[in-house]
Structures are given as C-alpha cells and as structure tokens.
Write an enzyme that holds these catalytic residues in place. Sequence first.
Site, PDB file in Angstrom:
ATOM      1  N   HIS A   1       0.539  -1.221   0.392  1.00 50.47           N
ATOM      2  CA  HIS A   1       0.222   0.098   0.190  1.00 50.47           C
ATOM      3  C   HIS A   1       0.746   0.985  -0.179  1.00 50.47           C
ATOM      4  O   HIS A   1       1.785   1.560   0.419  1.00 50.47           O
ATOM      5  CB  HIS A   1      -0.819  -0.453   1.289  1.00 50.47           C
ATOM      6  CG  HIS A   1      -1.777   1.018   0.941  1.00 50.47           C
ATOM      7  ND1 HIS A   1      -2.609   0.987   1.030  1.00 50.47           N
ATOM      8  CD2 HIS A   1      -1.831   2.221   1.861  1.00 50.47           C
ATOM      9  CE1 HIS A   1      -3.944   2.255   0.376  1.00 50.47           C
ATOM     10  NE2 HIS A   1      -2.911   2.977   1.036  1.00 50.47           N
TER      11      HIS A   1
ATOM     12  N   ASP B   1     -15.309   0.985   5.749  1.00 46.72           N
ATOM     13  CA  ASP B   1     -14.005   2.115   5.492  1.00 46.72           C
ATOM     14  C   ASP B   1     -14.612   2.730   3.714  1.00 46.72           C
ATOM     15  O   ASP B   1     -14.173   4.152   4.130  1.00 46.72           O
ATOM     16  CB  ASP B   1     -12.585   1.275   4.746  1.00 46.72           C
ATOM     17  CG  ASP B   1     -11.723   2.071   4.161  1.00 46.72           C
ATOM     18  OD1 ASP B   1     -11.573   3.328   4.799  1.00 46.72           O
ATOM     19  OD2 ASP B   1     -11.469   2.627   2.943  1.00 46.72           O
TER      20      ASP B   1
ATOM     21  N   SER C   1      -8.280   3.055   8.001  1.00 49.06           N
ATOM     22  CA  SER C   1      -8.570   2.930   6.992  1.00 49.06           C
ATOM     23  C   SER C   1      -7.966   2.183   5.991  1.00 49.06           C
ATOM     24  O   SER C   1      -7.835   0.784   5.389  1.00 49.06           O
ATOM     25  CB  SER C   1      -8.962   4.232   6.722  1.00 49.06           C
ATOM     26  OG  SER C   1      -8.866   4.644   4.816  1.00 49.06           O
TER      27      SER C   1
ATOM     28  N   LYS D   1      -8.195  -2.670   5.553  1.00 50.22           N
ATOM     29  CA  LYS D   1      -8.607  -3.225   3.495  1.00 50.22           C
ATOM     30  C   LYS D   1      -7.367  -4.333   3.759  1.00 50.22           C
ATOM     31  O   LYS D   1      -7.565  -5.315   3.006  1.00 50.22           O
ATOM     32  CB  LYS D   1      -8.378  -1.693   2.957  1.00 50.22           C
ATOM     33  CG  LYS D   1      -9.127  -0.801   2.800  1.00 50.22           C
ATOM     34  CD  LYS D   1      -9.064  -0.071   1.704  1.00 50.22           C
ATOM     35  CE  LYS D   1      -8.158   1.152   2.772  1.00 50.22           C
ATOM     36  NZ  LYS D   1      -8.636   2.567   1.335  1.00 50.22           N
TER      37      LYS D   1
HETATM   38  N1  URA Z   1      -5.597   6.337   1.939  1.00 54.20           N
HETATM   39  C1  URA Z   1      -6.582   5.064   2.647  1.00 54.20           C
HETATM   40  O1  URA Z   1      -6.656   3.925   2.777  1.00 54.20           O
HETATM   41  N2  URA Z   1      -7.098   5.489   3.449  1.00 54.20           N
HETATM   42  C2  URA Z   1      -6.790   6.596   3.915  1.00 54.20           C
HETATM   43  O2  URA Z   1      -7.554   7.051   4.830  1.00 54.20           O
HETATM   44  C3  URA Z   1      -5.878   7.990   3.710  1.00 54.20           C
HETATM   45  C4  URA Z   1      -4.816   7.380   2.575  1.00 54.20           C
END
Ligand code: URA
Length: 433
Positions: free
Chosen positions: A80, A159, A181, A185
């Site tokens: 990520h 989310d 958040s 995921k």
């Molecule tokens: N990326 C995400 O997935 N969530 C956030 O809150 C900020 C950046």
Amino acid sequence: MQSVIAARRDGLPHTQAELTYLASGAGDGSIPDYQLAAWLMAAYLRPLTDQETAWLTIAMANSGQRLDLTGLPKPWVDKHSTGGVGDKTTIVLLPLLASCGLTVIKMSGRGLGISGGTVDKLASIPGFRLDLSPEELKNQAREIGLALTGQTPELAPADKVLYALRDVTATVGSIPLIVSSILSKKLAGGAETVILDVKSGSGTFMPTFENASELADALGRTAMYCGLNTRIAISDMDQPLGSAVGNALEVKEAIRVLSGEESRFSRHCIQFAGLTLEASGLWASRADGEAAALQAISNGNALAKARQWFKAQEATVDIISHPELLPQASIVDEICSEAQSGWISRIDARAVGQAVVELGGGRQKKEDEIDYSVGVEFHVEVGSPVSTGQPLVTVHAATEKAAQAAVDALRNAIEFSQTDIPRREAILKMPQL
Ligand code: URA
C-alpha cells in the site's frame, strides 16, 4: 450510537464492543451518515488511542468478507502507498514480485484531487478489468501469482462509507482514522506480509517528514497488534515519482522499468521489491531480494509476468509490444529551459498534480470523467544540471488551450539554482536490517 458519539465527545475510552458496533453499522448502512459524521469529528478532535485504533481496524476488516487465501502458494503479500503524484509503483512491483515467486493480491483505489489512483492508470489499458470478485481474485492469483481489483463492496465496506464521509467532513487528516482505513483493507485482503510506502512532501497529505514518520510509526504499532508482518518505508513526494504523471503515460513508464530502464523511480521499485522479498522470508536480506528483483527484470521474467497479468485481466490489446495502442493525446508540447545554465532545485509535486488534473487526467469531483491520454513527462529531476534551451517537460493535452495552461503552471512549478543541487533518492527511510 448517541452514547458512542457522546463517549468520544467527552473523551471517555471506547470499548471494543462500541467500535465493533460502529464499524458494522457503517458497513451495513444501519447507522445513518449524520451520526457517523458526528462521531468522525469527535474522533478527529479526540484521537483514538492505539488500542482503540487496533479494535476499529479489526472491526472495519470484519465489516465485510475477509479473503481466505488458503490453498494459494505462500508467501502472500500486499502493498500500500499513501499515494501521490506519479506513483505507479504498484504496476511495476506486482508482476516483479510475482515473477520472484510471491502471491500478490491487491485492492487499489481511484484517484481524487492531485493524488493519482492505480485503478485509473490500469483503466487506460483497453479492456482491462478492475472489478474482479473475491473468487476471481483468488483463481487468478492461483494461476499466475497476482491479481488486482478496484475497491469491491465485499471487502471492508465500513471503510468505503467512513472514507467518503471523512472526505466531506474535514476529517481525513486524523492519523488513527488513516491507520484504520489502510490496515482494515489490508487485513480484509488476507495477506500475511504487508509493505507500506508512506509518502512525505507537497504532493501528499503528509507534507513533512515528521508528519509522515508519525503516520509510519502509528501504522507499525497497529499492524503489529493485528498480527500483520509489516515493513514500512517513507518516500519522497516533494517532487513527482518518476518521469510521467498521467494515466497512460505512467503505464508506459512502468513497462519501461519492467523492461530494464534505470532511473530514480526504478531504484525506488527495486528497493521496495528487496524489502518485500526479505519480509516474505524467501530471501535472507534486502540486498539478496534486490539482486533477485534485478535478475527478474534482466532475464525478462518480470515483463513476461506483466504480459500474463494484463491478458488475465482481459486487456484487449498487447500494450507491451504496442504501447502506441494506449490512449494518445492529440497535442504534444515541449517546455524548454529559459534560465541560464544551472540546476533544478525544485519540482513542486502538488503543482504538477494540479496541472495534470486540469489537463483532464484527474478528478476534481468523484463523478468526473478522466482523459487517460493526457499528462506530463519530465526530462529532468531535482539536481539535474540544465542549460538554456534544454527540454524540461513534454505536455500531452487534448487542446491547445489546455496545453498552454499546463505550460504556464509547470513553469511556475519548476525552480532553478545557480549552485549545484544534489540529486535525491526517492526513499527517505527504510527499516534498519
Ligand atoms: N489511504 C487510505 O486508504 N485511507 C486513508 O484514510 C488515507 C489514505
């Protein structure tokens, strides 16, 4: 829900049951937006503790389906990035890691504002599917080692709801909310090893290294609580990452890197690949991982894996052999240096991202359509020596008027120095090993 909001408002600790109730109610739509929005503002003003952040993360991951990757070859990894301008690392890293034997399943987002999104970049490939179901993701990963989809309603639906509300209630910037958040995921995606790239600089929402370090540390603590094997690096987003900014142009750059092009961006990818291969346990050190990644590029395995990936996700044309089949802009303009000889001292990532949005390559509002063909390509980076008349940037635009506006904006985004400016690598901090 009123008592949950009141607890946050008054700074009382949340119980795990409260946060589970909140996340599941956000995910299934049983808690109305106005109550969630009130809680988000209270949580922004009275940040969640580490314990609360971890409970919220787990509850958000449990608000939908959690992918069970049992039966797929290990190690299972995910990555990520907190996003930015010109960040096409995923398009390089996924086939590169899969060609080294990892299984990578990833859910990616669309771009909003100056921050590009991997989903939009890949959507520039004609036919490329970005709506794979959890079953399709697993089947494809079993066959070729990698799969990527856009945000699916099945994974971490809480989310989706909370992020959309944060976006319109000035609560995006809360570190515990960002952490829950991102990590919810990742937990829902089923990977055991997760590599996180926290961006720092003008082109992202963590403008200083201190902000980015705070986020990186908070991500590390929550990831550990959630049992994820995680590595976190901080990388520079003060200047764009790589030469291209704009969807189809970025896909082309990613393919060039997979084909062996060397650059500041390719070194960023190799370093991340090394970190991931070490974290996965298959390689003893980051250096061994980097060597394996470089070999996968030089022997053609990484590019072959990308070709297999695009085909598996139903690309209708072979853009690796025929990059000219990606969308092409009708106007191509060059910006040349007017300055005396000198060095590039700054390329403001935020201004570049904004210029690309205005060319039509990004969205100002969620429902905006994107022009995949437009964008910019830099021929210089911070620290490059320049002489008068040298090409600095190529602008790809749909109209002469849009091209001219971008040229003006980019001239303001680039600064020069009369004294030598050192080049800067993209990675600012990596875990010590
Ligand atoms: N990326 C995400 O997935 N969530 C956030 O809150 C900020 C950046």
